[in-house]
Design an enzyme around this catalytic site. Sequence first.
Site, mmCIF file in Angstrom:
data_model
loop_
_atom_site.group_PDB
_atom_site.id
_atom_site.type_symbol
_atom_site.label_atom_id
_atom_site.label_comp_id
_atom_site.label_asym_id
_atom_site.label_seq_id
_atom_site.Cartn_x
_atom_site.Cartn_y
_atom_site.Cartn_z
ATOM 1 N NE ARG A 1 -4.084 -0.568 2.360
ATOM 2 C CZ ARG A 1 -5.014 -0.262 3.143
ATOM 3 N NH1 ARG A 1 -4.666 -0.832 4.224
ATOM 4 N NH2 ARG A 1 -6.052 0.480 2.756
ATOM 5 C CE1 TYR B 1 -22.696 13.672 -13.250
ATOM 6 C CE2 TYR B 1 -21.594 14.089 -10.967
ATOM 7 C CZ TYR B 1 -22.657 14.032 -11.711
ATOM 8 O OH TYR B 1 -23.786 14.014 -10.947
ATOM 9 C CG HIS C 1 -6.305 -2.091 -5.064
ATOM 10 N ND1 HIS C 1 -5.213 -2.363 -4.723
ATOM 11 C CD2 HIS C 1 -7.069 -1.085 -4.575
ATOM 12 C CE1 HIS C 1 -5.055 -1.414 -4.041
ATOM 13 N NE2 HIS C 1 -5.951 -0.587 -3.772
#
Length: 747
Positions: A39, A129, A85
């Site tokens: 990570r 969007y 993931h």
Amino acid sequence: MANDSDTPDMDPGLEVSEPLRRALGERYLTYALSTIMNRALPDARDGLKPVHRRILFVMRRLGLDPSGAFRKCAKITGDTMGDFHPHGDQAIYDALARLAQDFNMRYPLVDGQGNFGNIDGDGPAAARYTEARMTAISQAMMEGLAENAVDFRPNYDGRHEEPEVLPATFPNLLANGSSGIAVGMATNIPPHNLGELCDAALHLIKAPNARDETLLEYVPGPDFPTGGVLVEPRENIAQAYRTGRGAMRVRARWEVEELGRGQWQTVVTEIPYQVQKSKLIEKIAELIQLKKIPILGDVRDESAEDIRLIIEPKSRSVDPQVLMETLFRSSDLETRFSLNMNVLIDGRVPKVCSLKEVLRAFIDHRRDVLIRRSQHRLAKIDHRLEVLEGYIIAFLNLDRVIEIIRTEDEPKDIMMAEFELSDVQAEAILNMRLRSLRKLEEIELKREHEELLIERAGLEDLLESEDLQWKTISEQLREVRKKFGKDSEGGARRTDVSEAPEVEDVPLEAMIEREPITVVCSEMGWIRAMKGHIALDSDLKFKDGDAGRFMFHAETTDKLLMFGSNGRFYTLACNLLPGGRGMGEPVRLMVDLPNEAQIVDLFLHSVERRLLVASSAGDGFIVPEADIIAQTRTGKQVLNVREGVRAQVCTPVSGDHVACVGENRKVLIFPITELPEMGRGKGVRLQKYVDGGLSDARTFMLSDGLQWKDSGGRTRTETDLAEWAGKRAMAGRMAPRGFPRDNRFTD
């Protein structure tokens, strides 16, 4: 509880007891390793964390090439989360959005369409969007991925495979930088110029034992996407790159813009990396509001696509260099970037690396990729040569091959036996199209066969020669430098490396415009500064139940000292006092004067003066006024007082004797030489009391006599003071006839 020895495998349905210490230790270690490796820390080879690598891999699977169409980020995020993931979609989208932000990434790996945030600190629009596709440079990161260039591993549920690392044709770790916080360690790497990194890597290939200082000639420092000016000394940069840890100062780029008639303003065109423009403007506006930089007049934002911050001086007589240097010290127009090159070597071992070690990890990775791609290509060529040799045999015996295919039930086995063909060759001949039986096709096969033999020989030479491998890697780096280096669009260095100009420190007092004021403070502690020197007997308005207490003339360059009953001195700058309109502001908002403490005295600071301070218990000493200036709003403790005792007296020293009067109306006069000069403490006993405590104390010249005002307001002077003279700490004698009932000397 079981002991610490290993327990045998048991049925998962059974409950197993183990020591809490071991259970917590094992689980926390697993969590820590997962955080570090999966990570927070980037891989030194491709400079990516798993989430970034998986996002780019998914975009490749979706065919989002730089020249292709955009795809909704929600689709990219969903595929990444569903296949590779298994974490929050918002975290994945945030990582995706950052890869598209040209103010965060020196070389963006994602081409975004829509609102992906801005340098003001506004976040990107929702994933539904926005749209994205890969950039040319991210496509170059995956060059050779289909040629066995890197190892693949199963995804989290075993349905797919994902690359452990990307081939990475350029040193992305240094080019785009990285930051992250793991368990017990962190990383923070600034972006650099890709062309300079390629030059440094080429030099390291030529001279594997090159010194870190030599690499600094190719990589003089970070190259931030937001530009700016790096003002850290070269030796500090060299030390940071050599050790992998350090800090570098970067400041905004600015210029002076003449407005005519002697007027001017400074224009900031670039701000430091990772500084939000909106918060920077708020900070500068706060400095103006609090009058912390008196020579600063105004700030406004005229930015459009480019940054344009206007900073106006208070007056045209201000030196622009002094103004900006003051702002650099007081705001985020100058920041320190902390370098911590903590990375994963080979994707497994966390290590703080030097610049040389990071570049070495990259070029070693490029060599592994070259060897694996060459071996993969060699295997492909061998397979193709085998097929071509079968085709050629078929063309040489075309009539017999056609006869076997037409007449035999098992043509494959017969052809393999008759022409000594392999299974692959026989299968290829049987799958050959009829149009391939042309004479021209035979010529093409022989030409292809010769070309593949030549290529195969070259690959064998490459795999056998380390020098040839490094030569090939150098050529690849030169191609990358040509494509994405300084001559490409956006490839030129943006951050200049220079030294901070030598500007003499200007004290704050010198920046303040000197103006006369009248300081007014009420009994309840409301303070204000009236413009000009007004009459000290003027009738001023105060809040209901309040009245005036302190009123004196001063200038904006002066400092005020306030003595609290807790024995602390507080410092107030006259230029920061609230204006005279209204009733002012409570002084407790400006300094940390406790609610239970009262104001004993308020006066103008004089460096050369000494003060007599004393407590209600009758203890005191002399302190130089220069030693009691407080640098913080918490003040400076000078007179130590115990519980139930308060600071009572603060008076300038001007004479050779001290006069004390107690609440019992007894007066004692003794030489001032009997009082010690201290910086802090309880002091010594001034006067002895059976009941009550000290009421007032003053210093005076014995030859001039002691003055006070009687009940009629007339000033009386007593010159014959032998009756009250004595040694320090004596009880004294009753006050002279006519001494004030409030037991106070004349101010």
